[in-house]
Write an enzyme that holds these catalytic residues in place. Structure first.
Site, PDB file in Angstrom:
ATOM      1  N   LYS A 151       0.843  -1.206   0.000  1.00 19.02           N
ATOM      2  CA  LYS A 151       0.000   0.000   0.000  1.00 19.02           C
ATOM      3  C   LYS A 151       0.872   1.246   0.000  1.00 19.02           C
ATOM      4  CE  LYS A 151      -3.838  -2.438   2.042  1.00 19.02           C
ATOM      5  NZ  LYS A 151      -4.552  -2.927   3.217  1.00 19.02           N
ATOM      6  N   GLN A 199      -5.231  -2.090   9.456  1.00 17.64           N
ATOM      7  CA  GLN A 199      -5.053  -3.392   8.808  1.00 17.64           C
ATOM      8  C   GLN A 199      -5.690  -4.480   9.671  1.00 17.64           C
ATOM      9  OE1 GLN A 199      -3.514  -3.569   5.734  1.00 17.64           O
ATOM     10  NE2 GLN A 199      -4.075  -5.726   5.679  1.00 17.64           N
ATOM     11  N   ASP A 219     -11.488   2.006   3.689  1.00 15.15           N
ATOM     12  CA  ASP A 219     -11.907   0.605   3.585  1.00 15.15           C
ATOM     13  C   ASP A 219     -13.429   0.453   3.669  1.00 15.15           C
ATOM     14  OD1 ASP A 219      -9.580  -0.750   3.099  1.00 15.15           O
ATOM     15  OD2 ASP A 219      -9.176  -1.268   5.197  1.00 15.15           O
TER      16      ASP A 219
END
Ligand code: NAD
Length: 277
Positions: free
Chosen positions: A44, A88, A111
């Site tokens: 990322k 994460q 997300d």
């Protein structure tokens, strides 16, 4: 369907947007030292740097207590240099993952895992949506796969892939069936699919007998094996499918590119250029 080529185009679009918007930031929070998560986080950062997005790599030890993780989320929420913020997953077992993900400011929640953004998707008023389902929809559009009236079958019901995927296909006027670990007679459902999205994580679960002729098959699954990355779809499906995404080179690169796209969206929300519903 060539996810790699399309992802390269998405990254070019993002690079142009970044140049127009000025300085953009993407922050990741990683708790613990899960090797797979470490790889994802590194990718990322690399991807973001390549299109000119600044990155912030925030890490905490595996035994960090809940309140300290939440404090770091709050710090990143308040940091004006950070447009997109993601935690994460999975987080270590002693932590309340739902509470941590919910603490991310909706504008920064690239997300799409806060109740705000997940709720917007449910209501059909999209805010941030996870990069994987976004990438799949972009690929279907790019290859002009008809969705209206199509029968779509999604294998998997996770909050990060299966569920948002199903809602996006529903928004695109497909008739959607969601299958999961407790579904009986999977083939009965998959054989009906004009569009089949496999997001399970069981190598080669989908075999050619389970796929209707000329169906569009999207393989989200990724399992690391000694032979490399393996998808949920058996390679023999290529003989029957009309369209198929390869692993690697399909959904993976699109996911990576769409996260950058979502970071641009986050910057637009934060600068008042786009309202977050
Ligand atoms: P998950 O483990 O959270 O969810 C898996 C889902 O599969 C569950 O909803 C479960 O009910 C369902 N399932 C399990 N066994 C099944 C079976 N036999 N038949 C039908 N459904 C079954 O995983 P996830 O985070 O949703 O990810 C799914 C897969 O996609 C994994 O392989 C993951 O690595 C991969 N993934 C890939 C990308 C990408 O960029 N390509 C992004 C995210 C996830």
């Amino acid at each position: 369907m060539d996810g790699k080529a399309l992802a390269a185009r998405v990254r070019e679009e993002v690079a142009r947007d970044v140049a127009e918007l000025g300085s953009l930031g993407l922050a990741t929070i990683l708790v613990g030292d899960d090797p797979a998560s470490d790889v994802y986080v590194r990718l990322k950062h690399k991807d973001a740097a390549e299109v000119g997005i600044r990155t912030f790599d925030k890490r905490l030890p595996a035994d960090t207590p809940q309140d300290e993780v939440l404090a770091l989320v709050e710090e990143a929420n308040a940091d004006d240099g950070i447009d997109g913020l993601l935690v994460q997953t999975p987080v270590p077992g002693h932590l309340d993952e739902f509470a941590i993900l919910s603490a991310v400011r909706p504008e920064k929640d690239v997300d799409g895992l806060t109740p705000h953004n997940a709720g917007l998707l449910y209501l059909g008023r999209n805010g941030h949506i996870g990069a994987t389902p976004l990438g799949v929809m972009r690929m279907l559009a790019e290859y002009r796969i008809p969705t209206a009236g199509a029968r779509a079958v999604v294998l998997g019901r996770s909050p990060i892939v299966g569920k948002p995927m199903a809602f996006l296909l529903l928004q695109a006027n497909a008739t959607v069936t969601v299958c999961h670990s407790r579904t009986e007679d999977l083939m009965r459902h998959t054989l009906d699919a004009d569009i089949l999205v496999a997001a399970v994580g069981v190598p080669h679960l989908v075999t050619r007998e389970m796929v209707k002729a000329h169906a569009t098959v999207v393989d989200v699954g990724i399992t690391r094996t000694d032979a490399g990355l393996v998808g949920d779809v058996d390679p023999s499906v290529a003989d029957v499918a009309g369209h198929l995404t390869p692993v690697p080179g399909g959904v993976g690169p699109m996911t990576r590119a769409m996260l950058l796209h979502s970071t641009v969206r986050a910057a637009r929300y934060r600068r008042g250029l786009l309202p977050l519903p």
